[in-house]
Design a protein around this motif. Structure first.
Motif, PDB file in Angstrom:
ATOM      1  N   GLN A 252      10.675   7.869  -9.438  1.00 18.99           N
ATOM      2  CA  GLN A 252      10.937   8.397  -8.091  1.00 18.99           C
ATOM      3  C   GLN A 252       9.965   7.817  -7.078  1.00 18.99           C
ATOM      4  N   VAL A 253       8.691   7.712  -7.461  1.00 21.20           N
ATOM      5  CA  VAL A 253       7.682   7.179  -6.552  1.00 21.20           C
ATOM      6  C   VAL A 253       7.923   5.692  -6.293  1.00 21.20           C
ATOM      7  N   LYS A 254       8.281   4.955  -7.321  1.00 19.57           N
ATOM      8  CA  LYS A 254       8.570   3.523  -7.153  1.00 19.57           C
ATOM      9  C   LYS A 254       9.726   3.314  -6.185  1.00 19.57           C
ATOM     10  N   GLU A 255      10.769   4.114  -6.339  1.00 21.91           N
ATOM     11  CA  GLU A 255      11.924   4.016  -5.438  1.00 21.91           C
ATOM     12  C   GLU A 255      11.518   4.387  -4.006  1.00 21.91           C
ATOM     13  N   ARG A 256      10.672   5.386  -3.871  1.00 19.42           N
ATOM     14  CA  ARG A 256      10.183   5.810  -2.554  1.00 19.42           C
ATOM     15  C   ARG A 256       9.435   4.668  -1.875  1.00 19.42           C
ATOM     16  N   MET A 257       8.532   4.014  -2.600  1.00 19.30           N
ATOM     17  CA  MET A 257       7.740   2.935  -2.041  1.00 19.30           C
ATOM     18  C   MET A 257       8.624   1.759  -1.625  1.00 19.30           C
ATOM     19  N   GLU A 258       9.614   1.445  -2.440  1.00 19.92           N
ATOM     20  CA  GLU A 258      10.544   0.362  -2.101  1.00 19.92           C
ATOM     21  C   GLU A 258      11.351   0.706  -0.861  1.00 19.92           C
ATOM     22  N   ARG A 259      11.761   1.960  -0.753  1.00 19.12           N
ATOM     23  CA  ARG A 259      12.535   2.406   0.411  1.00 19.12           C
ATOM     24  C   ARG A 259      11.703   2.303   1.684  1.00 19.12           C
ATOM     25  N   TYR A 260      10.458   2.724   1.614  1.00 17.73           N
ATOM     26  CA  TYR A 260       9.585   2.632   2.780  1.00 17.73           C
ATOM     27  C   TYR A 260       9.385   1.178   3.202  1.00 17.73           C
ATOM     28  N   THR A 261       9.218   0.296   2.205  1.00 17.43           N
ATOM     29  CA  THR A 261       8.959  -1.117   2.496  1.00 17.43           C
ATOM     30  C   THR A 261      10.175  -1.802   3.116  1.00 17.43           C
ATOM     31  N   LYS A 262      11.361  -1.479   2.607  1.00 16.87           N
ATOM     32  CA  LYS A 262      12.576  -2.161   3.052  1.00 16.87           C
ATOM     33  C   LYS A 262      13.172  -1.538   4.312  1.00 16.87           C
ATOM     34  N   ALA A 263      13.318  -0.223   4.314  1.00 23.47           N
ATOM     35  CA  ALA A 263      14.037   0.446   5.408  1.00 23.47           C
ATOM     36  C   ALA A 263      13.134   1.267   6.325  1.00 23.47           C
ATOM     37  N   GLY A 264      11.979   1.666   5.820  1.00 19.62           N
ATOM     38  CA  GLY A 264      11.086   2.488   6.629  1.00 19.62           C
ATOM     39  C   GLY A 264      11.561   3.930   6.732  1.00 19.62           C
ATOM     40  N   ILE A 265      10.889   4.706   7.559  1.00 18.11           N
ATOM     41  CA  ILE A 265      11.219   6.117   7.773  1.00 18.11           C
ATOM     42  C   ILE A 265      11.712   6.282   9.201  1.00 18.11           C
ATOM     43  N   SER A 266      12.948   6.722   9.348  1.00 13.79           N
ATOM     44  CA  SER A 266      13.485   6.949  10.687  1.00 13.79           C
ATOM     45  C   SER A 266      13.375   8.412  11.098  1.00 13.79           C
TER      46      SER A 266
ATOM     47  N   ILE B  14       0.875  11.937  14.301  1.00  7.57           N
ATOM     48  CA  ILE B  14       2.272  11.817  13.873  1.00  7.57           C
ATOM     49  C   ILE B  14       3.001  10.761  14.705  1.00  7.57           C
ATOM     50  N   LYS B  15       2.756  10.758  15.989  1.00  6.35           N
ATOM     51  CA  LYS B  15       3.400   9.762  16.844  1.00  6.35           C
ATOM     52  C   LYS B  15       3.018   8.340  16.433  1.00  6.35           C
ATOM     53  N   ASN B  16       1.817   8.209  15.890  1.00  2.68           N
ATOM     54  CA  ASN B  16       1.319   6.891  15.514  1.00  2.68           C
ATOM     55  C   ASN B  16       1.663   6.504  14.077  1.00  2.68           C
ATOM     56  N   LEU B  17       1.993   7.493  13.240  1.00  6.28           N
ATOM     57  CA  LEU B  17       2.194   7.242  11.815  1.00  6.28           C
ATOM     58  C   LEU B  17       3.273   6.203  11.534  1.00  6.28           C
ATOM     59  N   LEU B  18       4.393   6.320  12.219  1.00  3.85           N
ATOM     60  CA  LEU B  18       5.531   5.472  11.888  1.00  3.85           C
ATOM     61  C   LEU B  18       5.309   4.010  12.266  1.00  3.85           C
ATOM     62  N   SER B  19       4.240   3.753  13.005  1.00  6.79           N
ATOM     63  CA  SER B  19       3.916   2.351  13.306  1.00  6.79           C
ATOM     64  C   SER B  19       3.049   1.727  12.220  1.00  6.79           C
ATOM     65  N   GLN B  20       2.731   2.536  11.183  1.00  6.86           N
ATOM     66  CA  GLN B  20       1.876   2.045  10.099  1.00  6.86           C
ATOM     67  C   GLN B  20       2.623   1.965   8.768  1.00  6.86           C
ATOM     68  N   GLN B  21       3.947   1.874   8.836  1.00 10.38           N
ATOM     69  CA  GLN B  21       4.727   2.021   7.609  1.00 10.38           C
ATOM     70  C   GLN B  21       4.471   0.916   6.587  1.00 10.38           C
ATOM     71  N   GLU B  22       4.005  -0.220   7.028  1.00 17.47           N
ATOM     72  CA  GLU B  22       3.739  -1.302   6.079  1.00 17.47           C
ATOM     73  C   GLU B  22       2.575  -0.949   5.148  1.00 17.47           C
ATOM     74  N   THR B  23       1.798   0.067   5.506  1.00 22.07           N
ATOM     75  CA  THR B  23       0.656   0.470   4.672  1.00 22.07           C
ATOM     76  C   THR B  23       1.006   1.581   3.691  1.00 22.07           C
ATOM     77  N   PHE B  24       2.183   2.192   3.840  1.00 20.15           N
ATOM     78  CA  PHE B  24       2.490   3.401   3.080  1.00 20.15           C
ATOM     79  C   PHE B  24       2.553   3.163   1.572  1.00 20.15           C
ATOM     80  N   ALA B  25       3.119   2.062   1.138  1.00 22.36           N
ATOM     81  CA  ALA B  25       3.233   1.802  -0.299  1.00 22.36           C
ATOM     82  C   ALA B  25       1.849   1.745  -0.938  1.00 22.36           C
ATOM     83  N   GLY B  26       0.916   1.072  -0.281  1.00 20.89           N
ATOM     84  CA  GLY B  26      -0.439   0.992  -0.804  1.00 20.89           C
ATOM     85  C   GLY B  26      -1.130   2.340  -0.806  1.00 20.89           C
TER      86      GLY B  26
END
Length: 387
Positions: free
Chosen positions: A197-211, A348-360
């Motif tokens: 589940q976590v692996k799929e989550r990380m891939e989803r964040y990397t490819k599509a991000g969080i809208s 929170i307003k700034n979080l979504l601009s850092q999505q490339e860091t979420f997997a790490g």
């Protein structure tokens, strides 16, 4: 038991228990139930001295399944009123009788402080020169508004216990018998269960991000947990048409006030008071959430952030004694200052601009909590008492 020179354990705790409809001992404190059963599995038999109350339909309980555990039920007393204090005085003879049973049926005693029950228990087992160990489950550092009895119990443990005491602190304590402790929720098998589940989550964040981020907050609806800060932040986000969902898990006397706030500010499509949840129901919400937000004013050990990181949920924590450790000082989470009304809103307003860091960040968090399992917690106690 193998690796443990003690065969029988007695536990003194104020954790409230009930008998379910089938007469099985149970509790709404799901983590306590899981921790105690893990620890008890290292002994041939365990007796727990604790208060019991009548079962209510509203209770969400976990049942004890380990057959080697027995209970010595006590009446539930306590409170700040004079009547409540007199109630404690009246029940002391029953407490002493229960302590006698625990003394006779165990090789070693485990005190879980702070609570009213453990104060006379301390002096009873001290006088009996019983082998013992303890955990202080609250905030070890003194804080404003702390009950005097809490400070008294910390003073006793520090100066007169002279046996292993687990406390929640950042650094290794200078006093030899005090040990830096943890408060786990999950076991090693559950860490593995979340891997896919976590692996799929990380891939989803990397490819599509969080809208549309999903936030979760877990804790009793009481002032110290500070959910009003979340509601104020949610109102500001909703007014700007920021798309999100926020699940507030827990129950308490502030529930009606929070319901009124949500209705008054038209937050019904954003914020959901989820109420009390079973262990499995909470796991389902964790798997749905992107961020765990805890705006607490004072906190002991951050068991909730540990739970979240098991599931790949990124912790966003208020600045408390252990928040730096829980977030790896930025390596696996974020910190904000609840004294600043804008802090969480801006974060929170700034979080979504850092999505490339979420997997790490998620990977770092998972590595951190891998050492914070129920097995590790119980084995640490066994090593300490055997030494």
């Amino acid at each position: 038991m193998t690796g443990n020179k003690y065969r029988s354990l007695a536990i003194i705790s104020d954790c409230i228990h009930v008998f379910d409809k089938d007469g099985t001992p149970s509790t709404e404190n799901h983590i306590f139930c899981r921790q105690i059963q893990e620890l008890a599995s290292r002994f041939e038999r365990t007796v727990i001295v604790c208060p019991f109350v009548p079962l209510k339909e509203s209770f969400v309980i976990s049942r004890y399944t380990l057959p080697t555990i027995r209970f010595v039920p006590l009446a539930n007393v306590g409170g700040s009123s004079i009547k409540a204090k007199l109630g404690i005085v009246k029940i002391i003879p029953a407490w002493l009788k229960a302590f006698k049973k625990a003394y006779e049926q165990s090789d070693i005693v485990y005190l879980r402080m702070p609570n009213n029950l453990s104060i006379p228990a301390f002096f009873y087992f001290k006088a009996k020169k019983k082998k013992w160990f303890a955990t202080y489950t609250g905030t070890w550092a003194n804080y404003k508004g702390e009950p005097p009895t809490y400070r008294f119990q910390k003073w006793l443990l520090k100066n007169f216990f002279h046996a292993p005491v687990s406390i929640y602190v950042n650094e290794k304590p200078a006093v030899n018998h005090l040990h830096k402790g943890i408060s786990p929720s999950y076991n090693e098998a559950e860490w593995m269960e979340e891997t896919v589940q976590v692996k799929e989550r990380m891939e989803r964040y990397t490819k599509a991000g969080i809208s549309k981020p999903v936030f979760i907050t877990v804790g009793a609806l009481v002032p110290n947990k500070n959910q009003q800060y979340i509601l104020d932040t949610s109102r500001r986000l909703a007014e700007e048409d920021f798309s999100f969902e926020w699940y507030i898990v827990g129950d308490g006397y502030l529930k009606s006030r929070y319901e009124a706030f949500i209705q008054q500010h038209n937050l019904g499509n954003y914020v959901f008071l989820a109420g009390k949840k079973t262990y499995e129901q909470l796991r389902t919400l964790y798997r749905k959430a992107d961020f765990l937000v805890q705006p607490t004013l004072v906190e002991g050990f951050g068991k909730v952030p540990i739970e979240a990181m098991f599931h790949g949920v990124i912790p966003v924590l208020s600045k408390t004694a252990l928040s730096g450790e829980m977030t790896g000082n930025g390596k696996h989470g974020f910190i904000f200052d609840v004294q600043d009304k804008d802090a969480l809103y801006l974060l929170i307003k700034n979080l979504l601009s850092q999505q490339e860091t979420f997997a790490g960040i998620i990977n770092n968090g998972r590595n951190f909590v891998k050492e914070h399992t129920l097995e590790h917690w119980a084995d640490t106690f066994i090593k300490q008492i055997n030494a």
